[in-house]
Design a protein around this motif. Sequence first.
Motif, mmCIF file in Angstrom:
data_model
loop_
_atom_site.group_PDB
_atom_site.id
_atom_site.type_symbol
_atom_site.label_atom_id
_atom_site.label_comp_id
_atom_site.label_asym_id
_atom_site.label_seq_id
_atom_site.Cartn_x
_atom_site.Cartn_y
_atom_site.Cartn_z
ATOM 1 N N THR A 1 -15.146 -52.681 18.261
ATOM 2 C CA THR A 1 -15.880 -51.953 17.221
ATOM 3 C C THR A 1 -16.934 -52.778 16.502
ATOM 4 O O THR A 1 -17.786 -52.213 15.813
ATOM 5 N N ASP B 1 -24.646 -49.877 13.456
ATOM 6 C CA ASP B 1 -24.690 -48.699 12.596
ATOM 7 C C ASP B 1 -25.099 -49.051 11.169
ATOM 8 O O ASP B 1 -25.856 -48.319 10.526
ATOM 9 N N GLY C 1 -10.893 -48.187 18.154
ATOM 10 C CA GLY C 1 -11.847 -47.085 18.299
ATOM 11 C C GLY C 1 -11.440 -45.869 17.497
ATOM 12 O O GLY C 1 -12.281 -45.200 16.881
ATOM 13 N N ALA C 2 -10.141 -45.577 17.490
ATOM 14 C CA ALA C 2 -9.660 -44.410 16.741
ATOM 15 C C ALA C 2 -9.853 -44.597 15.242
ATOM 16 O O ALA C 2 -10.299 -43.683 14.531
ATOM 17 N N TYR D 1 -12.013 -46.566 13.773
ATOM 18 C CA TYR D 1 -13.447 -46.633 13.465
ATOM 19 C C TYR D 1 -14.040 -45.246 13.248
ATOM 20 O O TYR D 1 -14.947 -45.070 12.430
ATOM 21 N N GLN D 2 -13.537 -44.262 13.978
ATOM 22 C CA GLN D 2 -14.009 -42.891 13.786
ATOM 23 C C GLN D 2 -13.663 -42.363 12.394
ATOM 24 O O GLN D 2 -14.357 -41.502 11.855
ATOM 25 N N TRP D 3 -12.615 -42.910 11.829
ATOM 26 C CA TRP D 3 -12.180 -42.500 10.496
ATOM 27 C C TRP D 3 -13.010 -43.207 9.419
ATOM 28 O O TRP D 3 -13.522 -42.587 8.493
ATOM 29 N N THR D 4 -13.163 -44.529 9.566
ATOM 30 C CA THR D 4 -13.977 -45.313 8.640
ATOM 31 C C THR D 4 -14.443 -46.577 9.342
ATOM 32 O O THR D 4 -13.655 -47.231 10.048
#
Length: 388
Positions: A226, A233, A350-351, A353-356
Amino acid sequence: MKKKYLPLLFLIAFLTMLGFGIIIPILPFFAENVGASSFEIGILFASYNIMQFLFAPIWGALSDRIGRKPLIAFGLFGFSITFILFGLAGSYTEMLAYRILGGIVSAAALPTVTAMVADVFPPEERAKGMGIIGAGIGLSFVFGPAIGGFLSPYGFAVPFFASGGVALLTFFLILFALPESLPKEKRTGMARDKQGNLLTVVFGPLSLMYGIMFVVSFAFSGLETTFALFINDLYGFTSKDLGMMFLVMGIISAFVQAGLIGKMVKRLGEPLVLTIGLVLYAVGFFSIPLAANFWALALTLSLFGAGQGMIRATGTAMITQRTSQGQGVTSGAISSMDSLGRILGPLAGGAVYQWTASGPFLVGGILMVVMLVLFRTRYHRLPQQAQG
């Protein structure tokens, strides 16, 4: 086998992982070129680590029976053939088959090198030996991706041929230059009395140490997955910037493992050096969301470079000093914990990172604090060091 052969083991570890490092930046593009989806590319990476997780203890146990040198040679030869075949692959199915086979056979190589170090060095000097091997591995991940990037304009298959060639050269180096470290008279006893499957080894008296090795690998793999997304980003940094940051980290890690570990352990002891490593990891994880420019991020990654050297060298040394199993089984179990972390860490990172975006790093920092507390409160309950 004398300690004068440690530079040779360093070279073997470096060349072994150099071939692996060369293909890291190329494999996704090569697979995409034959029509693989991002999910299928993820399977290619995961399948290799899954095979390493399953087979490293098996090869380790076999090395306790027949000696270290045959298993290292077998692993390097298999690595060479499967990577060359991967370069010749024309479909995703072929790639996956060669990737799985490569994970199976190459799992025999590096853990057995670690077992060789445990054979040669007495317990009180083992962290220094593990540090030298770790430095070779660290440097391979500094130079490998750079070589792969340099070769990629000549075709996606070329880095795989180069990796196979390096492995084949290392195979011949082992055949003609590397002596056996496990005398025949010690093999039968180990095979008969000191065997254990992965579960009994990992969840035995040394479960705390194996847990640390797994969690460190798990957390750092989540970071590797990440971190590039995070810096792009939030700050717009490119892959070139990322490469420079990891170059700094790799150099520092190699320097710490090759030049400082032995001196630090001699003065402070393995438990305190491992503690310092966990603290550096924790500070590194918590600092990433606070770093806002290139040099701050590079400095933060350097904490991981130093901490990684301390944790891996001393953690491996402490396990091999205290194990009641054969050193091959033990080194295979350590490798399996590292592989399991590299399987699960990217998925979790990865999971989260999608949250925060800062989540993977905060989770990593919390895990390091938990491991630090557990280690400081429980390490004195570990089995006593074996003699010799």
